[in-house]
Design an enzyme around this catalytic site. Sequence first.
Site, PDB file in Angstrom:
ATOM      1  N   GLU A  70      39.911  31.611  41.259  1.00  0.00           N
ATOM      2  CA  GLU A  70      40.221  32.635  40.240  1.00  0.00           C
ATOM      3  C   GLU A  70      39.630  33.956  40.769  1.00  0.00           C
ATOM      4  O   GLU A  70      40.355  34.793  41.273  1.00  0.00           O
ATOM      5  CB  GLU A  70      39.593  32.240  38.897  1.00  0.00           C
ATOM      6  CG  GLU A  70      39.796  33.258  37.785  1.00  0.00           C
ATOM      7  CD  GLU A  70      39.015  32.915  36.514  1.00  0.00           C
ATOM      8  OE1 GLU A  70      38.116  32.064  36.551  1.00  0.00           O
ATOM      9  OE2 GLU A  70      39.316  33.557  35.469  1.00  0.00           O
ATOM     10  N   HIS A  81      40.812  27.483  26.697  1.00  0.00           N
ATOM     11  CA  HIS A  81      39.442  27.176  26.267  1.00  0.00           C
ATOM     12  C   HIS A  81      39.377  27.382  24.759  1.00  0.00           C
ATOM     13  O   HIS A  81      39.638  28.497  24.278  1.00  0.00           O
ATOM     14  CB  HIS A  81      38.445  28.103  26.962  1.00  0.00           C
ATOM     15  CG  HIS A  81      38.492  28.007  28.463  1.00  0.00           C
ATOM     16  ND1 HIS A  81      37.591  27.255  29.189  1.00  0.00           N
ATOM     17  CD2 HIS A  81      39.346  28.553  29.364  1.00  0.00           C
ATOM     18  CE1 HIS A  81      37.878  27.361  30.472  1.00  0.00           C
ATOM     19  NE2 HIS A  81      38.943  28.135  30.610  1.00  0.00           N
ATOM     20  N   HIS A 107      38.011  24.764  37.713  1.00  0.00           N
ATOM     21  CA  HIS A 107      38.439  26.139  37.971  1.00  0.00           C
ATOM     22  C   HIS A 107      38.092  26.448  39.433  1.00  0.00           C
ATOM     23  O   HIS A 107      36.955  26.215  39.863  1.00  0.00           O
ATOM     24  CB  HIS A 107      37.678  27.124  37.091  1.00  0.00           C
ATOM     25  CG  HIS A 107      38.128  27.173  35.660  1.00  0.00           C
ATOM     26  ND1 HIS A 107      38.242  26.069  34.873  1.00  0.00           N
ATOM     27  CD2 HIS A 107      38.498  28.224  34.885  1.00  0.00           C
ATOM     28  CE1 HIS A 107      38.659  26.430  33.670  1.00  0.00           C
ATOM     29  NE2 HIS A 107      38.818  27.732  33.644  1.00  0.00           N
ATOM     30  N   HIS A 118      45.566  24.783  30.165  1.00  0.00           N
ATOM     31  CA  HIS A 118      44.430  25.637  30.512  1.00  0.00           C
ATOM     32  C   HIS A 118      44.196  26.618  29.364  1.00  0.00           C
ATOM     33  O   HIS A 118      44.702  27.739  29.362  1.00  0.00           O
ATOM     34  CB  HIS A 118      44.722  26.372  31.833  1.00  0.00           C
ATOM     35  CG  HIS A 118      43.532  27.076  32.388  1.00  0.00           C
ATOM     36  ND1 HIS A 118      43.352  27.321  33.725  1.00  0.00           N
ATOM     37  CD2 HIS A 118      42.436  27.599  31.785  1.00  0.00           C
ATOM     38  CE1 HIS A 118      42.221  27.967  33.918  1.00  0.00           C
ATOM     39  NE2 HIS A 118      41.630  28.158  32.729  1.00  0.00           N
ATOM     40  N   ASP A 169      42.241  32.198  27.517  1.00  0.00           N
ATOM     41  CA  ASP A 169      41.375  32.589  26.390  1.00  0.00           C
ATOM     42  C   ASP A 169      42.160  33.547  25.490  1.00  0.00           C
ATOM     43  O   ASP A 169      41.932  34.767  25.509  1.00  0.00           O
ATOM     44  CB  ASP A 169      40.122  33.285  26.933  1.00  0.00           C
ATOM     45  CG  ASP A 169      39.342  32.367  27.860  1.00  0.00           C
ATOM     46  OD1 ASP A 169      38.689  31.439  27.367  1.00  0.00           O
ATOM     47  OD2 ASP A 169      39.425  32.566  29.085  1.00  0.00           O
TER      48      ASP A 169
HETATM   49  N1  ADE Z   1      35.681  29.988  30.630  1.00  0.00           N
HETATM   50  C1  ADE Z   1      36.548  30.517  29.754  1.00  0.00           C
HETATM   51  N2  ADE Z   1      37.477  31.229  30.386  1.00  0.00           N
HETATM   52  C2  ADE Z   1      37.206  31.151  31.724  1.00  0.00           C
HETATM   53  C3  ADE Z   1      37.795  31.659  32.883  1.00  0.00           C
HETATM   54  N3  ADE Z   1      38.885  32.438  32.860  1.00  0.00           N
HETATM   55  N4  ADE Z   1      37.240  31.355  34.081  1.00  0.00           N
HETATM   56  C4  ADE Z   1      36.137  30.619  34.146  1.00  0.00           C
HETATM   57  N5  ADE Z   1      35.527  30.106  33.074  1.00  0.00           N
HETATM   58  C5  ADE Z   1      36.065  30.361  31.863  1.00  0.00           C
HETATM   59 ZN    ZN Z   2      39.842  28.991  32.250  1.00  0.00          ZN
END
Ligand code: ADE
Ligand code: ZN
Length: 351
Positions: free
Chosen positions: A212, A21, A209, A19, A291
């Site tokens: 969250e 990006h 996703h 996970h 990220d």
């Molecule tokens: N795109 C990049 N990071 C993300 C995240 N934490 N949740 C949803 N979309 C994303």
């Molecule tokens: Zn993500």
Amino acid sequence: MCHSPLHSFLVALPKCEHHMHLEGALSPLLLFEIASRNKISLPTPSEDASFASTASLLERYARFASLDDFLHYYFIGMTSLIHARDFEDLAWDYFLRAKEHGVLHAEVFFDPQAHTSRGIEFKTVVSGFEKACKRAENELGISTLLIPCLLRHLPVQDGESAYHEALGDLRNGRLAGLGLSSSEKGYPPGLFKDIYKEAKEANIRRTAHAGEEGPVEYIREAIRVCDIQRIDHGFRLAEDEELMKEVAEKQMLVTLCPLSNLKLQCVSDVGQLPVRKFLDAGVQFSINCDDPAYFTSYIQDNYCAVQEAFDLSINEWSRIAKAAVRGSWCHEQRKQFLLDKVQTVVAAHGK
Ligand code: ADE
Ligand code: ZN
């Protein structure tokens, strides 16, 4: 770095990332460098003073109020990316950091629609990322897989076009599976059910996703309606005992991102995440960085944060590391290699 006696063991532990990006690995330094060489104008100081310098941008990144607040900066940052070389440089920068953090296998997300909507060709994006992936395999010994995510805040029709543009590469294995990301609240995964149905019929791997910022119902919908095989974030699963049992029985991987959840105010403390509950219930999960450039934390930082919060044993970490390997989408031979590597480190530190 954590203060646990297991710190050196955690550093040595071979890691799989599921996970991350790639656009979320764009550091302010690289963002300014690529924007400058491509002559891309970023927000002016009167529009947003955070873009005055790398320091002010990092200072802003340190106080995201929510997922959408972060996504605002994430989508601005990636407007700097134009040429295949930009995508390659970005991914290579990440793979170098991943290597330092003990990653041996990385399944990485990217957002095709965020680029094609700016006039960048899909093949430019994929070919740039792919070059870095090949280098990572050859020069760093990291196996890699690329996973395109549909952006759930865009119309479903856009997602359908993006899916069909990626379909050839999803079929031939150049892309490893389908993901769903971006703003969660108000965009239930079921909106994308027809695309997921098509992907299932085409034997394409599926993740999304869910849970969250959105409620546990979105996780249920992603499983029941979209028939996903993996859950990204998914920490709200612990709010539904029965669903949690089902996920454990199906051995579905949940890709937790502890420091992301903290930085985006989804939890106020890493200790609120259901790490202990998942271990007790037999839920398979991995620990990931999401990220890293925006949260200034890579995978090792996430392992340390979990250890600080939960004080896990070597045996529990061995279960996490092995679940991460087993839940990967690489071939069996690579999995066996990774499992042997994990076992060697566990045996060296165990007793
Ligand atoms: N795109 C990049 N990071 C993300 C995240 N934490 N949740 C949803 N979309 C994303
Ligand atoms: Zn993500």
